[in-house]
Write a protein that holds these residues in place. Structure first.
Motif, short mmCIF file in Angstrom:
data_model
loop_
_atom_site.label_atom_id
_atom_site.label_comp_id
_atom_site.label_asym_id
_atom_site.label_seq_id
_atom_site.Cartn_x
_atom_site.Cartn_y
_atom_site.Cartn_z
N ALA A 257 -2.38 9.78 8.93
CA ALA A 257 -3.57 9.98 8.11
C ALA A 257 -3.31 9.68 6.63
O ALA A 257 -4.24 9.41 5.86
N LEU A 258 -2.03 9.71 6.22
CA LEU A 258 -1.68 9.45 4.82
C LEU A 258 -1.31 7.98 4.57
O LEU A 258 -0.95 7.60 3.45
N ARG A 259 -1.40 7.16 5.61
CA ARG A 259 -0.99 5.75 5.50
C ARG A 259 -1.85 4.98 4.50
O ARG A 259 -1.40 3.95 3.96
N CYS A 260 -3.06 5.47 4.24
CA CYS A 260 -3.96 4.78 3.31
C CYS A 260 -3.44 4.81 1.88
O CYS A 260 -3.96 4.09 1.01
N ASN A 261 -2.41 5.62 1.60
CA ASN A 261 -1.86 5.71 0.26
C ASN A 261 -0.80 4.65 -0.02
O ASN A 261 -0.16 4.67 -1.07
N PHE A 262 -0.63 3.73 0.93
CA PHE A 262 0.36 2.66 0.78
C PHE A 262 -0.34 1.30 0.70
O PHE A 262 -1.39 1.09 1.31
N ARG A 263 0.27 0.41 -0.05
CA ARG A 263 -0.07 -1.01 0.00
C ARG A 263 1.16 -1.70 0.59
O ARG A 263 2.26 -1.52 0.08
N PHE A 264 0.93 -2.50 1.61
CA PHE A 264 2.07 -3.00 2.38
C PHE A 264 2.02 -4.51 2.52
O PHE A 264 0.98 -5.08 2.86
N VAL A 265 3.17 -5.14 2.27
CA VAL A 265 3.33 -6.57 2.53
C VAL A 265 4.46 -6.71 3.54
O VAL A 265 5.63 -6.46 3.21
N PRO A 266 4.16 -7.09 4.79
CA PRO A 266 5.22 -7.20 5.82
C PRO A 266 6.02 -8.48 5.66
O PRO A 266 5.69 -9.36 4.86
N GLY B 65 -3.79 2.13 -2.37
CA GLY B 65 -2.66 3.05 -2.34
C GLY B 65 -1.85 3.06 -3.63
O GLY B 65 -1.78 2.07 -4.36
N ALA B 66 -1.22 4.19 -3.87
CA ALA B 66 -0.41 4.36 -5.09
C ALA B 66 1.04 3.95 -4.89
O ALA B 66 1.81 3.91 -5.86
N ASP C 218 1.71 2.85 -13.31
CA ASP C 218 1.77 4.14 -12.61
C ASP C 218 1.83 4.01 -11.09
O ASP C 218 1.42 4.90 -10.36
N LYS C 219 2.34 2.89 -10.61
CA LYS C 219 2.48 2.70 -9.17
C LYS C 219 3.95 2.74 -8.78
O LYS C 219 4.81 2.24 -9.52
N THR C 220 4.23 3.34 -7.66
CA THR C 220 5.59 3.39 -7.13
C THR C 220 5.82 2.13 -6.30
O THR C 220 5.09 1.88 -5.34
N ILE C 221 6.82 1.34 -6.68
CA ILE C 221 7.09 0.09 -5.98
C ILE C 221 8.43 0.20 -5.25
O ILE C 221 9.45 0.57 -5.83
N ILE C 222 8.40 -0.09 -3.95
CA ILE C 222 9.61 -0.11 -3.13
C ILE C 222 9.72 -1.51 -2.54
O ILE C 222 8.86 -1.94 -1.78
N TRP C 223 10.78 -2.23 -2.90
CA TRP C 223 10.89 -3.65 -2.58
C TRP C 223 12.16 -3.90 -1.76
O TRP C 223 13.27 -3.77 -2.28
N VAL C 224 11.98 -4.21 -0.47
CA VAL C 224 13.12 -4.58 0.37
C VAL C 224 13.43 -6.04 0.11
O VAL C 224 12.54 -6.90 0.17
N THR C 225 14.68 -6.35 -0.20
CA THR C 225 14.99 -7.73 -0.58
C THR C 225 16.46 -8.06 -0.34
O THR C 225 17.31 -7.18 -0.25
N HIS C 226 16.72 -9.38 -0.24
CA HIS C 226 18.07 -9.90 -0.25
C HIS C 226 18.37 -10.60 -1.58
O HIS C 226 19.50 -11.01 -1.83
N HIS C 227 17.34 -10.75 -2.41
CA HIS C 227 17.48 -11.52 -3.62
C HIS C 227 17.93 -10.65 -4.79
O HIS C 227 17.30 -9.62 -5.09
N ALA C 228 18.97 -11.09 -5.47
CA ALA C 228 19.49 -10.33 -6.60
C ALA C 228 18.51 -10.29 -7.77
O ALA C 228 18.47 -9.31 -8.53
#
Length: 554
Positions: free
Chosen positions: A409-418, A492-493, A522-532
């Motif tokens: 139910a809280l998934r709407c608080n995310f913005r997602f790029v697969p 989402g935030a 004011d957004k929390t960004i979490i970035w999965v990456t291989h790029h330095a």
């Protein structure tokens, strides 16, 4: 595939038809009316022949007029029956497909799909079509056949009751013998449905991976494999045809025996004077009216068997555990995400993908998650969004006032790029509106600029540039940038980027990162990456290691 007992399958089908049963009843009533009209035709035929042979021709034109009226009614009711039946089939097919598709889409995900997508599509198309045909055609036809058998038998009883008993003895005896093959037919039908699903899965996957197959020079192997699968399907189908034909042979023998008995009975009756020509005409018509329903019932057996197999396959979709989402809950303010002693193991794997992981993604802070392939980065993203449920530990969403245990139910608080190309068929506009159905054209343009996807404006169609299946017509990098713009339109935030720029050149990636750092506040960004280069724009980094999954914060 689990084969359930008949009563359970019938009960399940009856439940699925809630709100649509009256349609089937109307179809049955129209069919019964048609049978009554056809029996009236038999009676009028008898009267006309008797009037003609007994030289009482003064009323013959009256009866011919009645016959013409009956014929007209038969044509009208037949056309009406077809219209109602086809409308029922379309409505019931659409309703069943909608319900089961909804169940599949809302089912809980366990890291791997339970069925191949081609098999699922096969069930939603072929098995639903089979069940709808049974419900809308075979079952009403069976009910109408029973009514016809009873009504024709009553009419024949009033004419030649002894003949009726002979007919009712011959046909059921042949039908009982034919039922020996019932179980064999069901087993073969299940085998055919599974083989057909494998063929569809192979075709679908080969088409999706056609470029890969061509690049490896394996197109002949793909076609050869399809040929082998089709040979196996053909063999199974012909075995079913063989057993089905054996069943029909016994029925046809009984059918012909009944006709011969009726003909001989009438012939001897004419010699003795006990039977008129009109009576003989009526009896020969009625023998078909009595025997045809029994013959039709025997033909419905393979259809019912096939339908039972389809019900088994559809119930596997209906039995999928639905994700407990509840009411969507938007949380106000800058949000953080806390991971506490988190562990997860994919079903069937020996060791955990994530083990006792703890970290804190604070509100408004940007973090890069780095690590080797297989270290669990993408799995962590899925756990954050509650797409997967942890074996142990907690994922907590929080702001400056409250904390929330993460749930769907809280998934709407995310913005997602697969990862990879995640565009849907349609246009660029269609894909952007998936992120926010109420987005204005100006908001879509701003999102495209932030995502360095302003190349869209250079296309003749602009936002209406078509995107074929899996974004075909665009490069991987262009598709990823449109996917980033789509995520930016969400509300989402917390922004989750799972290898969002893996197919983008370094200069474009830097431009995206600069745009996000300036354009998103004011957004929390979490970035999965291989790029330095990504780490240079992030405030923190989280390094994940395979197996031990020890997180190293910096």
């Amino acid at each position: 595939m689990q084969q359930r007992d008949y009563k359970t399958n019938i009960r399940w089908t009856w439940q699925q038809l809630a709100g649509m049963r009256w349609r089937i009843l109307v179809n049955c009533l129209i069919g019964m009316l048609r049978i009554c009209i056809s029996l009236a035709f038999v009676w009028v035929s008898k009267v006309i022949v008797d009037v003609a042979t007994q030289q009482h021709g003064e009323h013959i034109w009256l009866w011919i007029g009645v016959m013409c009226g009956i014929i007209l009614l038969m044509v009208i009711t037949s056309a009406w029956n077809v219209r109602v039946r086809e409308k029922n089939r379309i409505v019931i097919t659409n309703k069943l497909r909608e319900r089961l598709f909804s169940r599949v889409m809302r089912s809980q995900w366990h890291g791997r799909e339970a069925l191949h997508s081609g098999d699922t599509v096969n069930r939603l198309e072929e098995d639903i079509r089979t069940l709808s045909a049974t419900v809308c055609e075979q079952i009403p036809a069976f009910i109408i056949a029973c009514f016809q058998l009873i009504a024709a038998s009553l009419v024949l009883f009033t004419m030649q009751k002894n003949l009726l008993w002979v007919l009712l003895f011959i046909m059921p005896l042949a039908l009982i013998v034919s039922k020996i093959y019932f179980r064999i037919l069901r087993r073969l039908t299940a085998e055919i449905r599974e083989q057909d699903a494998k063929i569809q899965s192979h075709i679908q996957e080969s088409l999706l991976k056609r470029i890969l197959i061509l690049s490896m020079g394996r197109e002949d192997d793909s076609v050869s494999r399809l040929d082998d699968m089709q040979d196996s399907l053909t063999a199974s189908t012909m075995r079913r045809v063989t057993y089905s034909n054996r069943s029909r042979v016994f029925i046809q023998i009984g059918f012909m025996a009944g006709y011969v008995v009726t003909f001989c009975w009438s012939a001897f009756g004419l010699v003795s004077g006990a039977v008129t020509y009109g009576m003989m005409t009526a009896c020969l018509q009625l023998v078909n009216q009595v025997q045809n329903p029994i013959l039709d019932m025997s033909h419905y057996i393979p259809a019912f068997v096939q339908s039972l197999t389809s019900v088994d396959r559809l119930r596997e979709l209906a039995d999928m555990q639905e994700e407990k989402k509840g009411e969507v809950q938007e949380v106000a303010g800058p949000l953080g995400l806390r991971i506490s002693d988190l562990s997860y193991t994919y079903p069937g794997n020996e060791g955990p993908t994530i083990s006792h992981l703890s970290c804190d993604f604070r509100p408004g802070v940007s973090t890069a998650i780095v690590g080797e392939t297989g270290s669990g980065k993408s799995t962590l993203i899925r756990l954050m969004m509650s797409l997967l449920q942890p074996d142990s530990g907690h994922v907590t969403l929080y702001n400056d006032k409250e904390e929330y245990e993460m749930c769907p139910a809280l998934r709407c608080n995310f913005r997602f790029v697969p990862q990879g190309n995640s565009l849907m068929s349609g246009t660029v506009r269609d894909n952007l509106l998936l992120g926010n159905a109420d987005a204005t054209e100006e908001e879509m343009r701003d999102a495209l600029r932030l995502a360095a996807a302003d190349f869209v404006f250079e296309r003749p169609e602009g936002l209406d540039t078509p995107c074929s299946e899996q974004g075909s017509g665009l490069s991987e990098g262009q598709a990823q940038r449109i996917a980033i713009a789509r995520a930016l339109l969400q509300k989402g935030a917390i922004i989750l980027m799972d290898e969002a720029c893996s197919s983008v050149d370094i200069r474009t990636e830097q431009r995206i990162l600069e745009n996000l750092s300036k354009g998103i506040q004011d957004k929390t960004i979490i970035w999965v990456t291989h790029h330095a280069v990504v780490q240079q724009y992030m405030s923190h980094s989280l390094t994940m290691q395979p197996q031990s999954n020890k997180a190293i914060n910096s």
